[in-house]
Design an enzyme around this catalytic site. Structure first.
Site, PDB file in Angstrom:
ATOM      1  CE  LYS A 117      43.081  31.902  44.932  1.00  0.00           C
ATOM      2  NZ  LYS A 117      43.574  30.840  43.907  1.00  0.00           N
ATOM      3  CG  ASP A 119      39.966  27.752  38.887  1.00  0.00           C
ATOM      4  OD1 ASP A 119      40.835  28.413  38.894  1.00  0.00           O
ATOM      5  OD2 ASP A 119      39.265  26.876  38.902  1.00  0.00           O
ATOM      6  CE1 TYR A 225      35.910  40.990  34.978  1.00  0.00           C
ATOM      7  CE2 TYR A 225      35.295  39.312  34.661  1.00  0.00           C
ATOM      8  CZ  TYR A 225      35.049  39.778  34.718  1.00  0.00           C
ATOM      9  OH  TYR A 225      33.974  39.840  33.834  1.00  0.00           O
ATOM     10  CE  LYS A 316      41.310  27.934  46.108  1.00  0.00           C
ATOM     11  NZ  LYS A 316      41.822  26.889  46.885  1.00  0.00           N
ATOM     12  CB  CYS A 413      14.848  -2.377  23.370  1.00  0.00           C
ATOM     13  SG  CYS A 413      16.244  -1.706  21.851  1.00  0.00           S
ATOM     14  CB  CYS A 428      19.257   1.659  20.519  1.00  0.00           C
ATOM     15  SG  CYS A 428      18.011   1.188  20.600  1.00  0.00           S
TER      16      CYS A 428
HETATM   17  S1  IVH Z   1      45.554  39.066  44.477  1.00  0.00           S
HETATM   18  C1  IVH Z   1      49.995  39.109  46.381  1.00  0.00           C
HETATM   19  N1  IVH Z   1      42.941  38.867  43.532  1.00  0.00           N
HETATM   20  O1  IVH Z   1      44.753  33.740  43.526  1.00  0.00           O
HETATM   21  C2  IVH Z   1      48.433  38.149  46.138  1.00  0.00           C
HETATM   22  N2  IVH Z   1      44.828  36.810  43.233  1.00  0.00           N
HETATM   23  O2  IVH Z   1      46.948  32.007  45.136  1.00  0.00           O
HETATM   24  C3  IVH Z   1      47.894  38.664  44.544  1.00  0.00           C
HETATM   25  N3  IVH Z   1      43.662  35.423  41.977  1.00  0.00           N
HETATM   26  O3  IVH Z   1      47.933  33.588  41.158  1.00  0.00           O
HETATM   27  C4  IVH Z   1      47.076  37.939  44.324  1.00  0.00           C
HETATM   28  N4  IVH Z   1      41.922  36.111  41.406  1.00  0.00           N
HETATM   29  O4  IVH Z   1      46.196  34.047  40.001  1.00  0.00           O
HETATM   30  C5  IVH Z   1      44.445  38.056  43.656  1.00  0.00           C
HETATM   31  N5  IVH Z   1      41.124  38.592  43.098  1.00  0.00           N
HETATM   32  C6  IVH Z   1      41.851  38.398  42.940  1.00  0.00           C
HETATM   33  C7  IVH Z   1      42.668  36.971  42.009  1.00  0.00           C
HETATM   34  C8  IVH Z   1      43.791  36.574  42.507  1.00  0.00           C
HETATM   35  C9  IVH Z   1      42.649  34.937  41.300  1.00  0.00           C
HETATM   36  C10 IVH Z   1      44.683  34.202  41.815  1.00  0.00           C
HETATM   37  C11 IVH Z   1      45.617  34.446  40.911  1.00  0.00           C
HETATM   38  C12 IVH Z   1      46.754  34.491  41.741  1.00  0.00           C
HETATM   39  C13 IVH Z   1      46.458  33.080  43.184  1.00  0.00           C
HETATM   40  C14 IVH Z   1      46.890  33.145  43.977  1.00  0.00           C
END
Ligand code: IVH
Length: 782
Positions: A117, A119, A225, A316, A413, A428
């Site tokens: 996921k 960020d 990505y 998460k 010191c 220093c």
């Molecule tokens: S799929 C209907 N795949 O997570 C689902 N989302 O809370 C569509 N995100 O806004 C999202 N990596 O910004 C998907 N491998 C991933 C992801 C991903 C990050 C984020 C994305 C989205 C949020 C969903």
């Protein structure tokens, strides 16, 4: 005791906080609470609304995904909404998610596409006939911002697709992110130049994409990505999500190599743990993994509940940002004397690690964030980067918390902390006495180009310092053979190695004897080497040489007010300040006294140079101080009108009578009213007068060096001394030593096997000496 708020009041409070956070996150790119905190508040509100249906509100943050787009960009309606994912934190929640799918579709251990996921910032890219036509942010999920121009400059976004079977209309979704290294580099630069610092890479990505000027976006290294599809028209697609990602990669979209497939709960959890183990080493931030049912027909059958799909979930990781309280700000002194403010925190779990300290980088950063002791702050930890304080939670500010200030003195010191103009870093100034810097100071002092103590290297010095045998460079000169042997015995015991002394008796003593001898030999120093060896910031070999030639004695250099140092052409204000600060530290002066008391002798002291005597003018000294409005010309006027000792007290009207413009006179008087300034003025003019008196009393003290104005070139091999030593002696006698022969060369000294330089000298008729002649010269001036 505080009253528990009513559910209605608590809901209103939570909605206001979440709306505010949304606005800051999505519209301003300036979040003020962590994701973890946001999730917590959202969960609390969801629970509250579920328990109290009467509190239902269609405008509640629980009913939508994000905030409205800013007005600067055109709006884009997403034909297929960009929805979000449900979250799982515990393994059981993942098990529940999989069990629900198994039950609804009546199957066992289905296959999932498992992905990091990322960020960053979710975006949607639209292609028509394989050509990129529009890019949009997610916005509130239904409507985003048209950031086509900015996405075009992101190299990872393909502008034209490759390969077979590209649909006529294709919308690809994915994440724009800023790699950690780019983020760190960007912030390092911003901190150096006092620019705005990014809170985290995600903000970096979001902020960069929402720039109105695409050139700014282009200057920020963003990456992308792909991980999902939106609208697709006129084309066939595979039956699984994982095969779709392969297809996307074929068409030219970046797809993370970490994407995989996994079967059932166990497969998903294995993936979670494997990615979790790699997390800190990844080049970009991730905040979890995503499990997506791989079979697209199954996805369609499951559909959505509210704003999230039933067929996917985000699992998460522990948050990389957390909120905690800052209990103190301490100063850490590094090996180079740099003072870094460190936040002492109430312990908090960040990214799975307990964090109690975080860097605040420097004083400017603290001012920028307005961090104060007692504040609630957001701490970020990612990869091997030292945890840092990224933001203050304003609403939690303790009333009357004072603005933080850099302490005046080193916590270790007590020497003064100083900052040069235009520099971000405070340092220093107790180079020789500060334990934090001592090892570096001793290593430099003993090094070949400084006091040249043979055999006394870095490892040995570290042990001497660590084991308490040496607290300052002066202590080197009291070390005995027994001390070295004892030090080695303690070091061996500490390291668990067999004591050398036991193994080899005499050899160990010989080694110590050699060291003591080498230290002994270094007692006789030249002024230039000695000044260089002190390790004063900005004083390299050439500045040390200039100081030695111009001032002629250690006593003069160590007592010289800094404005007079600037009379030497090679020494600018910054360097003069640095030298001045060094000698203002009582600790540094004490170490120099210690060195002299232990028998360090400077063999080549002489009177001030004739050039310095000539430059020693009141006007020049006044101008060097940098008094506001007092230009060189005005300084001349002052010097001409007043005796040196009257300048500090001359009343304003007399200054005007002497010809200074009224504003210059006023500025001078105002400057002089500051006690530190008055002292500097007194010291400078006092030292100048004393030097002049000295010169007048003994004109002969002015050194005109025997080889002033002569240029020497050394060539071939010298038998009785090294080339470096010969060069140093010649320079000490006032000569310049050059690397090549020209008409301007006064003498070429030819050792054995001299080559082309000797030929050239003969050709140009330059005077040629052999080594004996040189040695005779040195003997004459010894
Ligand atoms: S799929 C209907 N795949 O997570 C689902 N989302 O809370 C569509 N995100 O806004 C999202 N990596 O910004 C998907 N491998 C991933 C992801 C991903 C990050 C984020 C994305 C989205 C949020 C969903």
């Amino acid at each position: 005791m505080t009253d528990t708020p009513t559910p209605a009041a608590r809901a209103a409070d939570l909605r206001a906080r979440l709306e505010d956070a949304n606005q800051r996150y999505h519209v301003l790119d300036e979040p003020d609470i962590t994701d973890a905190e946001y999730d917590r508040l959202m969960r609390e509100l969801e629970a509250l609304e579920a328990a109290h249906p009467e509190l239902a509100d269609p405008a509640s943050p629980t009913r939508r995904v994000g905030a409205a787009p800013s007005r600067a960009f055109d709006e884009v309606r997403h034909a297929i909404p960009m929805l979000s994912l449900g979250n799982a934190f515990a393994d059981e929640e993942v098990a529940d998610f999989v069990a629900r799918i198994e039950e609804r579709l009546d199957l066992r251990a289905p296959v999932f596409s498992v992905e990091p996921k990322f960020d960053g910032l979710a975006i949607s890219l639209r292609y028509e006939d394989g050509v990129f036509v529009r890019g949009a942010t997610r916005g509130d999920g239904a409507t985003g911002e048209d950031v086509t121009v900015n996405l075009r400059v992101v190299r990872a976004v393909p502008l034209r697709l490759r390969g077979e079977g590209v649909p006529r209309v294709l919308e690809v979704r994915g994440e724009v992110y800023m790699p950690r290294a780019a983020f760190e580099a960007y912030n390092a630069r911003a901190r150096e130049h006092g620019g705005k610092v990014l809170a985290n890479p995600r903000n970096g990505a979001a902020g960069s994409l929402r720039q109105l000027d695409p050139a700014v976006t282009a200057s920020r290294p963003l990456a992308f990505y792909a991980y999902a599809l939106g609208v697709v028209e006129g084309g066939d697609l595979p039956a699984t999500h994982s095969a779709t990602l392969v297809r996307l990669r074929d068409w030219g979209f970046p797809v993370s190599p970490l994407v995989s497939t996994a079967r059932g709960v166990e497969g998903c959890l294995d993936y979670y743990r494997s990615i979790g183990a790699q997390r800190d080493a990844l080049p970009f931030d991730i905040d979890g993994v995503v499990y997506k049912l791989d079979d697209l027909a199954g996805q369609r059958e499951l559909g959505f509940v509210g704003r999230t799909p039933r067929w996917a979930i985000a699992h998460k990781f522990p948050a990389q940002e957390q909120t905690t309280r800052l209990v103190a700000i301490d100063i850490n002194i590094g090996r180079t004397g740099a003072a870094t403010p460190i936040a002492r925190l109430e312990p908090v779990q960040v990214g799975g690690v307990v964090v109690t300290n975080a860097t605040l980088h420097n004083a400017d950063q603290i001012a920028r964030l307005d961090v104060r002791v007692g504040d609630t702050v957001i701490v970020r930890r990612a990869g091997d980067v030292i945890p840092e304080v990224v933001r203050v939670v304003d609403e939690a500010r303790v009333a009357d918390a004072p603005v933080w200030q850099m302490p005046a003195n080193c916590p270790i010191c007590s020497s003064e902390l100083v900052r040069e103009e235009g520099e971000v870093v405070w340092r220093c100034s107790g180079e020789l006495v500060c334990p934090a810097q001592r090892k570096e100071a001793v290593i430099h002092f003993a090094s070949r180009r400084a006091m040249d103590i043979e055999g006394l290297g870095g490892r040995l010095i570290e042990d001497l310092c660590d084991l308490g045998f040496v607290a300052s460079v002066a202590d080197l000169y009291k070390l005995t053979v027994e001390d070295f042997v004892e030090m080695r015995r303690q070091a061996d015991a500490r390291d668990g190695t067999t004591p050398e002394t036991v193994k080899a008796g005499k050899v160990a003593t010989k080694w110590a004897e050699n060291l003591v001898e080498a230290i002994e030999a270094s007692r006789a120093a030249t002024l230039e080497r000695f000044l260089f060896a002190l390790g004063i910031e900005h004083v390299g070999e050439s500045t040390a040489k200039a100081l030695a030639t111009w001032f002629g004695s250690l006593e003069r250099v160590r007592r010289m007010p800094w404005p007079l140092l600037t009379l030497v052409p090679d020494i600018g204000g910054e360097v003069a300040h640095s030298i001045g600060h060094f000698f203002e530290q009582d600790g540094n002066q004490a170490v120099i006294d210690g060195l002299l008391a232990r028998g360090v002798r400077i063999g080549d002291e002489h009177g001030v140079s004739a050039k310095f005597a000539a430059a020693l003018e009141v006007a020049g000294a006044l101008a060097a101080i940098g008094i506001p409005k007092l230009t060189a010309k005005r300084a001349e006027q002052l010097a001409a009108a007043f005796a040196a000792d009257a300048i500090a007290d001359a009343p304003e009207h007399q200054l005007v009578t002497a010809g200074l413009p009224a504003d210059t006179a006023a500025a001078f008087v105002a400057w002089r009213a500051e006690p530190a300034h008055a002292r500097l003025l007194d010291d400078t003019l006092g030292a100048l007068a004393a030097l002049r008196a000295d010169l007048d009393a003994s004109g002969a003290a002015v050194a005109s060096l025997p080889l002033d104005g002569k240029t020497f070139v050394l060539t071939g091999t010298l038998a009785s001394l090294t080339r470096d030593a010969a060069k140093a002696r010649l320079e000490a006698l006032g000569a310049k030593v050059a690397g090549s022969v020209s008409k301007k060369t006064s003498v070429v000294v030819a050792g054995t096997e001299a080559g082309s330089k000797l030929d050239k000298a003969q050709e140009l008729g330059v005077e040629i000496w052999d080594e004996d002649r040189l040695v005779a010269l040195f003997a004459e001036h010894a």
